[in-house]
Design a protein around this motif. Structure first.
Motif, PDB file in Angstrom:
ATOM      1  N   THR A  22       0.864  -1.179   0.000  1.00 50.00           N
ATOM      2  CA  THR A  22       0.000   0.000   0.000  1.00 50.00           C
ATOM      3  C   THR A  22       0.901   1.230   0.000  1.00 50.00           C
ATOM      4  OG1 THR A  22      -0.145  -0.034   2.419  1.00 50.00           O
ATOM      5  CG2 THR A  22      -1.897  -1.152   1.208  1.00 50.00           C
ATOM      6  N   SER A  23       0.508   2.230  -0.799  1.00 50.54           N
ATOM      7  CA  SER A  23       1.377   3.398  -0.916  1.00 50.54           C
ATOM      8  C   SER A  23       0.586   4.665  -1.208  1.00 50.54           C
ATOM      9  CB  SER A  23       2.398   3.183  -2.037  1.00 50.54           C
ATOM     10  OG  SER A  23       1.751   3.104  -3.290  1.00 50.54           O
ATOM     11  N   VAL A  24       1.247   5.775  -0.911  1.00 52.93           N
ATOM     12  CA  VAL A  24       0.801   7.104  -1.322  1.00 52.93           C
ATOM     13  C   VAL A  24       2.002   7.732  -2.006  1.00 52.93           C
ATOM     14  CG1 VAL A  24      -0.006   9.373  -0.564  1.00 52.93           C
ATOM     15  CG2 VAL A  24      -0.802   7.300   0.619  1.00 52.93           C
ATOM     16  N   ARG A  25       1.801   8.179  -3.230  1.00 51.66           N
ATOM     17  CA  ARG A  25       2.915   8.733  -4.007  1.00 51.66           C
ATOM     18  C   ARG A  25       3.011  10.254  -3.836  1.00 51.66           C
ATOM     19  NH1 ARG A  25       1.054   5.244  -8.274  1.00 51.66           N
ATOM     20  NH2 ARG A  25       0.713   7.001  -9.652  1.00 51.66           N
ATOM     21  N   THR A  26       4.171  10.761  -4.197  1.00 54.88           N
ATOM     22  CA  THR A  26       4.439  12.200  -4.091  1.00 54.88           C
ATOM     23  C   THR A  26       3.832  12.975  -5.257  1.00 54.88           C
ATOM     24  OG1 THR A  26       6.495  12.013  -5.349  1.00 54.88           O
ATOM     25  CG2 THR A  26       6.657  11.815  -2.931  1.00 54.88           C
ATOM     26  N   GLY A  27       3.637  12.290  -6.395  1.00 57.03           N
ATOM     27  CA  GLY A  27       3.164  12.972  -7.595  1.00 57.03           C
ATOM     28  C   GLY A  27       4.305  13.495  -8.447  1.00 57.03           C
ATOM     29  N   ARG A  28       5.543  13.283  -8.010  1.00 59.54           N
ATOM     30  CA  ARG A  28       6.722  13.737  -8.758  1.00 59.54           C
ATOM     31  C   ARG A  28       7.115  12.721  -9.817  1.00 59.54           C
ATOM     32  NH1 ARG A  28      10.927  14.487  -4.240  1.00 59.54           N
ATOM     33  NH2 ARG A  28       9.277  14.155  -2.757  1.00 59.54           N
ATOM     34  N   GLU A  30       5.991  11.394 -12.591  1.00 60.09           N
ATOM     35  CA  GLU A  30       5.048  10.298 -12.836  1.00 60.09           C
ATOM     36  C   GLU A  30       5.368   9.493 -14.098  1.00 60.09           C
ATOM     37  OE1 GLU A  30       2.361   9.001 -10.999  1.00 60.09           O
ATOM     38  OE2 GLU A  30       3.325  10.169  -9.426  1.00 60.09           O
ATOM     39  N   ASP A  31       5.942  10.132 -15.108  1.00 61.88           N
ATOM     40  CA  ASP A  31       6.303   9.387 -16.319  1.00 61.88           C
ATOM     41  C   ASP A  31       7.376   8.345 -16.026  1.00 61.88           C
ATOM     42  OD1 ASP A  31       4.471  10.780 -17.841  1.00 61.88           O
ATOM     43  OD2 ASP A  31       5.941  12.199 -18.639  1.00 61.88           O
ATOM     44  N   ALA A  32       8.387   8.738 -15.271  1.00 60.75           N
ATOM     45  CA  ALA A  32       9.446   7.793 -14.899  1.00 60.75           C
ATOM     46  C   ALA A  32       8.887   6.697 -14.001  1.00 60.75           C
ATOM     47  CB  ALA A  32      10.594   8.516 -14.208  1.00 60.75           C
ATOM     48  N   TYR A  33       7.972   7.063 -13.114  1.00 61.07           N
ATOM     49  CA  TYR A  33       7.338   6.059 -12.245  1.00 61.07           C
ATOM     50  C   TYR A  33       6.600   5.027 -13.094  1.00 61.07           C
ATOM     51  CZ  TYR A  33       4.309   3.759  -8.946  1.00 61.07           C
ATOM     52  OH  TYR A  33       3.658   2.796  -8.214  1.00 61.07           O
ATOM     53  N   ALA A  34       5.790   5.485 -14.043  1.00 57.54           N
ATOM     54  CA  ALA A  34       5.009   4.579 -14.881  1.00 57.54           C
ATOM     55  C   ALA A  34       5.920   3.661 -15.694  1.00 57.54           C
ATOM     56  CB  ALA A  34       4.084   5.376 -15.799  1.00 57.54           C
ATOM     57  N   GLU A  35       6.992   4.208 -16.216  1.00 55.39           N
ATOM     58  CA  GLU A  35       7.946   3.414 -16.997  1.00 55.39           C
ATOM     59  C   GLU A  35       8.602   2.347 -16.116  1.00 55.39           C
ATOM     60  OE1 GLU A  35      12.222   4.411 -18.878  1.00 55.39           O
ATOM     61  OE2 GLU A  35      10.584   5.664 -19.632  1.00 55.39           O
ATOM     62  N   THR A  36       9.002   2.737 -14.916  1.00 54.16           N
ATOM     63  CA  THR A  36       9.633   1.791 -13.997  1.00 54.16           C
ATOM     64  C   THR A  36       8.644   0.725 -13.553  1.00 54.16           C
ATOM     65  OG1 THR A  36      11.184   3.487 -13.252  1.00 54.16           O
ATOM     66  CG2 THR A  36      10.882   1.577 -11.806  1.00 54.16           C
ATOM     67  N   ALA A  37       7.425   1.122 -13.245  1.00 53.29           N
ATOM     68  CA  ALA A  37       6.401   0.158 -12.829  1.00 53.29           C
ATOM     69  C   ALA A  37       6.129  -0.865 -13.926  1.00 53.29           C
ATOM     70  CB  ALA A  37       5.120   0.886 -12.439  1.00 53.29           C
ATOM     71  N   HIS A  84      14.898  -4.495  -9.099  1.00 55.29           N
ATOM     72  CA  HIS A  84      13.821  -4.180  -8.160  1.00 55.29           C
ATOM     73  C   HIS A  84      14.358  -3.355  -6.987  1.00 55.29           C
ATOM     74  CE1 HIS A  84      10.760  -5.762  -5.017  1.00 55.29           C
ATOM     75  NE2 HIS A  84      10.297  -4.660  -5.574  1.00 55.29           N
ATOM     76  N   ARG A  85      15.512  -3.747  -6.470  1.00 56.39           N
ATOM     77  CA  ARG A  85      16.115  -3.005  -5.352  1.00 56.39           C
ATOM     78  C   ARG A  85      16.437  -1.564  -5.752  1.00 56.39           C
ATOM     79  NH1 ARG A  85      17.841  -6.035  -1.036  1.00 56.39           N
ATOM     80  NH2 ARG A  85      19.604  -4.687  -0.597  1.00 56.39           N
ATOM     81  N   ALA A  86      16.962  -1.367  -6.959  1.00 56.37           N
ATOM     82  CA  ALA A  86      17.265  -0.015  -7.434  1.00 56.37           C
ATOM     83  C   ALA A  86      15.981   0.805  -7.574  1.00 56.37           C
ATOM     84  CB  ALA A  86      18.011  -0.086  -8.764  1.00 56.37           C
ATOM     85  N   ALA A  87      14.924   0.182  -8.063  1.00 59.14           N
ATOM     86  CA  ALA A  87      13.645   0.887  -8.206  1.00 59.14           C
ATOM     87  C   ALA A  87      13.076   1.263  -6.839  1.00 59.14           C
ATOM     88  CB  ALA A  87      12.653   0.025  -8.985  1.00 59.14           C
ATOM     89  N   LYS A  88      13.221   0.388  -5.861  1.00 61.33           N
ATOM     90  CA  LYS A  88      12.752   0.711  -4.504  1.00 61.33           C
ATOM     91  C   LYS A  88      13.478   1.936  -3.958  1.00 61.33           C
ATOM     92  CE  LYS A  88      13.125  -3.108  -2.140  1.00 61.33           C
ATOM     93  NZ  LYS A  88      12.962  -4.273  -1.247  1.00 61.33           N
ATOM     94  N   GLN A  89      14.776   2.002  -4.202  1.00 67.46           N
ATOM     95  CA  GLN A  89      15.545   3.158  -3.742  1.00 67.46           C
ATOM     96  C   GLN A  89      15.055   4.433  -4.425  1.00 67.46           C
ATOM     97  OE1 GLN A  89      17.661   3.291  -1.195  1.00 67.46           O
ATOM     98  NE2 GLN A  89      17.701   5.503  -1.527  1.00 67.46           N
ATOM     99  N   ARG A  90      14.835   4.369  -5.754  1.00 67.29           N
ATOM    100  CA  ARG A  90      14.307   5.539  -6.472  1.00 67.29           C
ATOM    101  C   ARG A  90      12.935   5.924  -5.931  1.00 67.29           C
ATOM    102  NH1 ARG A  90      14.317   4.890 -12.712  1.00 67.29           N
ATOM    103  NH2 ARG A  90      13.645   7.058 -12.575  1.00 67.29           N
ATOM    104  N   GLY A  91      12.147   4.922  -5.583  1.00 70.73           N
ATOM    105  CA  GLY A  91      10.825   5.187  -5.019  1.00 70.73           C
ATOM    106  C   GLY A  91      10.903   5.952  -3.713  1.00 70.73           C
ATOM    107  N   ARG A  92      11.810   5.536  -2.844  1.00 69.01           N
ATOM    108  CA  ARG A  92      11.974   6.239  -1.562  1.00 69.01           C
ATOM    109  C   ARG A  92      12.462   7.668  -1.772  1.00 69.01           C
ATOM    110  NH1 ARG A  92      15.088   1.657  -0.190  1.00 69.01           N
ATOM    111  NH2 ARG A  92      13.729   0.041   0.597  1.00 69.01           N
ATOM    112  N   GLU A  93      13.329   7.856  -2.760  1.00 64.78           N
ATOM    113  CA  GLU A  93      13.893   9.176  -3.022  1.00 64.78           C
ATOM    114  C   GLU A  93      12.911  10.108  -3.725  1.00 64.78           C
ATOM    115  OE1 GLU A  93      17.331   8.212  -5.338  1.00 64.78           O
ATOM    116  OE2 GLU A  93      18.448   7.435  -3.610  1.00 64.78           O
ATOM    117  N   ASN A  94      12.064   9.563  -4.630  1.00 60.18           N
ATOM    118  CA  ASN A  94      11.254  10.412  -5.495  1.00 60.18           C
ATOM    119  C   ASN A  94       9.749  10.193  -5.443  1.00 60.18           C
ATOM    120  OD1 ASN A  94      13.529  11.679  -6.859  1.00 60.18           O
ATOM    121  ND2 ASN A  94      13.877   9.679  -7.786  1.00 60.18           N
TER     122      ASN A  94
END
Length: 126
Positions: A22-28, A30-37, A84-94
Motif C-alpha cells: 500500500t502506498s501514497v505517491r508524491t506525484g513527482r 510520474e512518467d518515470a514512475y510509470a515506466e519503472t512500474a 527491483h532493489r534499485a527501483a525501490k531506492q528511487r521510489g523512496r527518493e522520489n
C-alpha cells in the motif's frame, strides 16, 4: 470477457503468499514512475513461483498492489532482484510519500465468475 477487461487474479490452490503493498505517491516524475512500474511488472513475471498481481487506486491517492507467490523463496528472489532493489531506492527518493508492505500466507482461496450470457435473439410476430 475481453482480454483487456479488468479482472482479479484467479484463485490458486493454497497455501501460497500475498505481498500487499500500500502506498501514497508524491506525484513527482510520474512518467518515470510509470515506466519503472511497467518494467518491474515484466520482471516479476519471470520470478519462479509468481502467480499474478492485482492493483487498485482509491480517491485521495492510496494505491494497493497485491502480488501472489507460490512460496517464500519466490518473494525473497523478488526482494533480492537488483533492478527491483534499485527501483525501490528511487521510489523512496522520489515517488513515495509513504508505503507499507504486508506478507500473508493464504490458507483459503476461491473465486466466482459470471457465465457469459448468450446474445438475445429477437423474434418477430408472424
Amino acid at each position: 470477457m475481453s482480454e483487456n477487461a479488468v479482472a482479479p487474479v484467479r484463485a490458486h490452490q493454497p497455501p501460497y503468499y500475498a505481498v500487499v503493498f500500500t502506498s501514497v505517491r508524491t506525484g513527482r516524475d510520474e512518467d518515470a514512475y510509470a515506466e519503472t512500474a511497467a518494467r518491474l511488472g515484466e520482471l516479476v513475471r519471470d520470478i519462479p513461483g509468481f502467480l499474478g498481481e492485482d492493483s487498485a487506486g482509491a480517491p485521495g491517492g492510496l494505491s494497493v498492489t497485491v502480488a501472489y507467490f507460490r512460496d517464500l523463496a519466490g518473494i525473497e528472489r523478488w526482494r533480492a532482484d537488483a533492478e527491483h532493489r534499485a527501483a525501490k531506492q528511487r521510489g523512496r527518493e522520489n515517488w513515495y510519500e509513504r508505503y507499507t508492505i504486508h506478507i500473508a500466507k493464504v490458507e483459503h482461496s476461491h473465486s466466482f465468475e459470471r457465465a457469459a450470457q448468450p446474445a438475445s435473439v429477437s423474434r418477430l410476430p408472424r
